[in-house]
Write a protein that holds these residues in place. Structure first.
Motif, mmCIF file in Angstrom:
data_model
loop_
_atom_site.group_PDB
_atom_site.id
_atom_site.type_symbol
_atom_site.label_atom_id
_atom_site.label_comp_id
_atom_site.label_asym_id
_atom_site.label_seq_id
_atom_site.Cartn_x
_atom_site.Cartn_y
_atom_site.Cartn_z
ATOM 1 N N UNK A 29 0.807 -1.219 0.000
ATOM 2 C CA UNK A 29 0.000 0.000 0.000
ATOM 3 C C UNK A 29 0.843 1.273 0.000
ATOM 4 N N UNK A 30 2.138 1.145 -0.264
ATOM 5 C CA UNK A 30 3.043 2.295 -0.181
ATOM 6 C C UNK A 30 2.635 3.412 -1.144
ATOM 7 N N UNK A 31 2.693 4.641 -0.662
ATOM 8 C CA UNK A 31 2.353 5.804 -1.478
ATOM 9 C C UNK A 31 3.589 6.494 -2.045
ATOM 10 N N UNK A 32 4.723 5.842 -1.941
ATOM 11 C CA UNK A 32 5.934 6.339 -2.587
ATOM 12 C C UNK A 32 6.926 6.931 -1.594
ATOM 13 N N UNK A 33 8.091 7.306 -2.176
ATOM 14 C CA UNK A 33 8.422 7.100 -3.567
ATOM 15 C C UNK A 33 9.904 6.788 -3.729
ATOM 16 N N UNK A 420 1.738 -1.001 -7.181
ATOM 17 C CA UNK A 420 1.476 0.406 -7.483
ATOM 18 C C UNK A 420 0.360 0.558 -8.511
ATOM 19 N N UNK A 421 0.457 -0.218 -9.602
ATOM 20 C CA UNK A 421 -0.568 -0.124 -10.635
ATOM 21 C C UNK A 421 -1.936 -0.524 -10.124
ATOM 22 N N UNK A 422 -1.986 -1.550 -9.265
ATOM 23 C CA UNK A 422 -3.269 -1.993 -8.707
ATOM 24 C C UNK A 422 -3.865 -0.936 -7.788
ATOM 25 N N UNK A 423 -3.020 -0.273 -7.002
ATOM 26 C CA UNK A 423 -3.512 0.804 -6.137
ATOM 27 C C UNK A 423 -4.078 1.950 -6.958
ATOM 28 N N UNK A 424 -3.396 2.299 -8.040
ATOM 29 C CA UNK A 424 -3.876 3.379 -8.910
ATOM 30 C C UNK A 424 -5.191 2.974 -9.570
ATOM 31 N N UNK A 425 -5.259 1.741 -10.056
ATOM 32 C CA UNK A 425 -6.488 1.273 -10.718
ATOM 33 C C UNK A 425 -7.664 1.281 -9.752
ATOM 34 N N UNK A 426 -7.422 0.852 -8.506
ATOM 35 C CA UNK A 426 -8.495 0.842 -7.521
ATOM 36 C C UNK A 426 -8.946 2.236 -7.125
ATOM 37 N N UNK A 428 -8.719 4.997 -9.141
ATOM 38 C CA UNK A 428 -9.374 5.635 -10.287
ATOM 39 C C UNK A 428 -10.721 5.000 -10.616
ATOM 40 N N UNK A 429 -10.815 3.695 -10.374
ATOM 41 C CA UNK A 429 -12.033 2.955 -10.719
ATOM 42 C C UNK A 429 -12.490 2.172 -9.489
ATOM 43 N N UNK A 430 -13.245 2.812 -8.584
ATOM 44 C CA UNK A 430 -13.627 2.179 -7.316
ATOM 45 C C UNK A 430 -14.331 0.842 -7.486
ATOM 46 N N UNK A 431 -15.041 0.669 -8.593
ATOM 47 C CA UNK A 431 -15.737 -0.597 -8.812
ATOM 48 C C UNK A 431 -14.767 -1.765 -9.026
ATOM 49 N N UNK A 432 -13.504 -1.468 -9.341
ATOM 50 C CA UNK A 432 -12.494 -2.516 -9.548
ATOM 51 C C UNK A 432 -11.605 -2.717 -8.322
ATOM 52 N N UNK A 433 -11.767 -1.871 -7.308
ATOM 53 C CA UNK A 433 -10.806 -1.845 -6.209
ATOM 54 C C UNK A 433 -10.640 -3.211 -5.559
ATOM 55 N N UNK A 434 -11.737 -3.880 -5.289
ATOM 56 C CA UNK A 434 -11.655 -5.178 -4.619
ATOM 57 C C UNK A 434 -11.028 -6.226 -5.532
ATOM 58 N N UNK A 435 -11.393 -6.244 -6.795
ATOM 59 C CA UNK A 435 -10.901 -7.280 -7.704
ATOM 60 C C UNK A 435 -9.409 -7.138 -7.985
ATOM 61 N N UNK A 436 -8.884 -5.909 -7.955
ATOM 62 C CA UNK A 436 -7.452 -5.714 -8.209
ATOM 63 C C UNK A 436 -6.649 -5.581 -6.918
ATOM 64 N N UNK A 437 -7.340 -5.682 -5.769
ATOM 65 C CA UNK A 437 -6.684 -5.562 -4.453
ATOM 66 C C UNK A 437 -6.015 -4.203 -4.274
ATOM 67 N N UNK A 438 -6.713 -3.157 -4.703
ATOM 68 C CA UNK A 438 -6.212 -1.809 -4.500
ATOM 69 C C UNK A 438 -6.304 -1.397 -3.041
ATOM 70 N N UNK A 440 -5.875 2.014 -2.056
ATOM 71 C CA UNK A 440 -6.098 3.455 -1.931
ATOM 72 C C UNK A 440 -7.536 3.816 -2.258
ATOM 73 N N UNK A 441 -8.093 4.756 -1.496
ATOM 74 C CA UNK A 441 -9.413 5.311 -1.807
ATOM 75 C C UNK A 441 -9.312 6.429 -2.840
ATOM 76 N N UNK A 442 -8.180 7.091 -2.857
ATOM 77 C CA UNK A 442 -7.956 8.170 -3.822
ATOM 78 C C UNK A 442 -6.466 8.261 -4.112
ATOM 79 N N UNK A 443 -6.136 8.944 -5.196
ATOM 80 C CA UNK A 443 -4.726 9.102 -5.535
ATOM 81 C C UNK A 443 -4.039 9.975 -4.499
ATOM 82 N N UNK A 444 -2.883 9.554 -3.995
ATOM 83 C CA UNK A 444 -2.138 10.411 -3.066
ATOM 84 C C UNK A 444 -1.501 11.576 -3.800
ATOM 85 N N UNK A 445 -1.023 12.541 -3.064
ATOM 86 C CA UNK A 445 -0.409 13.717 -3.656
ATOM 87 C C UNK A 445 0.782 13.350 -4.538
#
Length: 544
Positions: A29-33, A420-426, A428-438, A440-445
């Motif tokens: 779940x690291x936000x960088x970087x 990282x890609x899964x967190x971004x996908x989750x 940006x697209x909340x409906x995919x968050x569970x399926x991609x194991x994202x 993050x609720x939103x993009x970090x700064x």
């Protein structure tokens, strides 16, 4: 202590950095970087200092203490060009770094091709490997590097059906192989590992019957992070009991009443599942050889045309056995994993204290391989592993083991883009968050300042789209796009280093292309000390 931040690249580690540049504890779940995290977004941009035209930059690497990969340095040459790809001339217009070929192959009778000389570590029964497998496997297939399915994937699968050493169903293993093969285009490979339990469960038989020669089978002797079998932790006591009945070592014993009481009252919150040690019933190395050769013969009789071995950071005897026996058995690849690399789960102080550090182990691997080569014996193709993450690591390790080393095995660093890609996908697209194991609720700064859409965030987005087609992009995990982007940076960086060494193909890289930054490293590796390399030639020039 390795530096925690790099002002030149604009990177910073969340936790304590290791020699590889990765944090000792890398979080999904690291936000960088760190450098690898940011390279998974910006690609080859991370080869250069930030804020171009507003800054100048200078190296911070002014001390060379101890024996490790960072105390090898890469040589550059003033003239010439070696190993030009077919069709190129030695003109200055064609001897440019984008024309360096990073393609190669490994294997004895069947050559397995790759586009970049990297491969993943073993991604086995740890749950983090299962969660992000789609990103790992699709990314490996699109780029064209080998990916390894680690041990125990079938054994821990609740939906797998196993009866007296014969697998009838293995849905998780099928998913892993099928995901890679969907985008496989002839480069890279899917390698499946076997340990004691996997052998008992009939993994080899199942794979050959279902996939034939599409899969490389790998025997496992160990890894660089631990000297016992693989572990995972489970937080469900019923699952722990299931694993015990599947034949695993489970600690503490979930069927003991006192353990169940402690678990109920949360004094114990997780239970560890362990694999068995190999060769415990074998009293001598001669008997080990007989058993090893017998298993290779059995696998060939089953129909396997490509077989590899993974060994860990045991001492010199085991290293020599691995090289000698693999060569005599005509295996296709031997991966040698030194201490200092990463793991999904290992006892921490074991990981800190056991085994031979990577640079020392790899140096001895070259020395022993050279003994065979000097006797005109075929030497197995090798991959080096253990704390390697950057393009300079790739060049140095290939050079250290040249001409025997064909690939560099990179564990945690090739997992980071999947997280990282899964967190971004989750996000940006909340409906995919569970399926991609994202996570993050939103993009970090750290992300929103780069971009707000996938094509803005990932430097490699349109490269992937060109490869798979615009319509197929909706099926490509963003973790795979991140893997492509990171691989592009590693590839470009390697091309630049190779061009500077005047080596335009991998087979031209040699031990003469690196030197030791201190005399201790020179002594332990056999690599010439920096001020002694070509010193005799220099003096001849001065005296001429």
């Amino acid at each position: 202590m390795w530096p925690k931040s790099n002002d030149v690249l604009g990177t910073v580690n969340r936790g304590d950095p290791s020699e590889s540049g990765l944090c000792t504890l890398c979080r999904a779940d690291c936000k960088g970087k760190c450098e690898t995290w940011l390279s998974s977004l910006r690609g080859r941009k991370l080869l250069y200092p930030r804020d171009y035209s507003h800054t100048t930059a200078g190296s911070s690497n002014t001390t060379h203490i101890g024996v490790n990969y960072n105390n090898l340095r890469i040589d550059g040459y003033l003239y010439g060009a070696n190993g030009l790809p077919k069709g190129l001339t030695t003109s200055e217009d064609e001897c440019v770094f984008p024309n360096v070929s990073t393609e190669g192959s490994f294997g004895t009778k069947i050559k397995t091709k790759f586009r970049v000389p990297i491969m993943t570590g073993a991604l086995g029964s740890t749950f983090i490997a299962a969660k992000y497998w789609d990103s790992f496997a699709v990314g490996a297939a699109l780029v064209g590097y080998p990916i390894v399915v680690g041990e125990n994937v079938v054994g821990i699968d609740k939906k797998a059906e196993i009866n007296k050493g014969k697998i009838k169903k293995a849905p998780e293993l099928d998913r892993r192989v099928d995901t890679f093969l969907k985008y496989y285009d002839g480069y890279g490979a899917i390698i499946v590992q076997m340990n004691v339990e996997d052998t008992r469960n009939g993994v080899a038989e199942y794979l050959i019957d279902k996939y034939g020669d599409k899969v490389v089978i790998e025997l496992k002797w160990g890894q660089g992070a631990k000297c016992i079998g693989g572990e995972i932790q489970v937080t469900d006591i019923d699952y722990a009991i299931f694993l015990k009945k599947r034949g695993y070592v489970v600690d503490p014993d979930p069927e003991l009443s006192e353990v169940q009481d402690a678990f109920k009252h949360k004094a114990i919150r997780s239970i560890a599942r362990h694999s068995r040690l190999g060769f415990t019933s074998i009293p001598s190395r001669e008997k080990v050889k007989d058993a090893f050769m017998g298993e290779v013969k059995r696998l060939r009789k089953l129909g396997y045309k490509r077989i590899s071995l993974k060994t860990g950071s045991y001492g010199m005897e085991a290293l020599a056995m691995a090289i000698k026996y693999s060569s005599e058995a005509e295996l296709d690849l031997l991966t040698i994993d030194g201490s200092g690399g990463g793991t999904g789960m290992s006892p921490w102080n074991m990981m800190q204290a056991w085994g031979v550090p990577s640079l020392l182990l790899h140096s001895k691997a070259y020395e022993y391989a050279k003994v065979l080569s000097d006797k005109k014996n075929k030497v197995v193709d090798m991959a080096f592993a253990g704390g390697l993450a950057r393009e300079d690591h790739i060049f140095k390790a290939l050079a250290l083991g040249a001409p025997f080393t064909k690939l560099i095995c990179m564990g945690r660093s090739l997992m980071i883009p999947g997280f990282l890609g899964s967190n971004i996908e989750g996000a940006l697209y909340p409906e995919r968050r569970e399926s991609v194991n994202g996570n993050w609720d939103k993009l970090p700064q750290t992300l929103s300042e780069i971009g707000l859409t996938p094509d803005e965030i990932f430097a490699g987005y349109y490269d992937v789209q060109k490869k798979v087609g615009k319509n197929e992009m909706k099926n490509i995990p963003l973790g795979a796009v991140a893997a492509w982007t990171l691989s592009d940076k590693l590839c470009a960086g390697l091309q630049q280093l190779m061009a500077g060494a005047r080596k335009f193909s991998l087979k031209e890289i040699s031990r003469d292309d690196i030197y030791a930054a201190n005399r201790e490293t020179a002594k332990e590796t056999g690599i010439t000390y920096i001020c002694e390399k070509s010193d005799d030639v220099a003096k001849k020039i001065m005296k001429s």
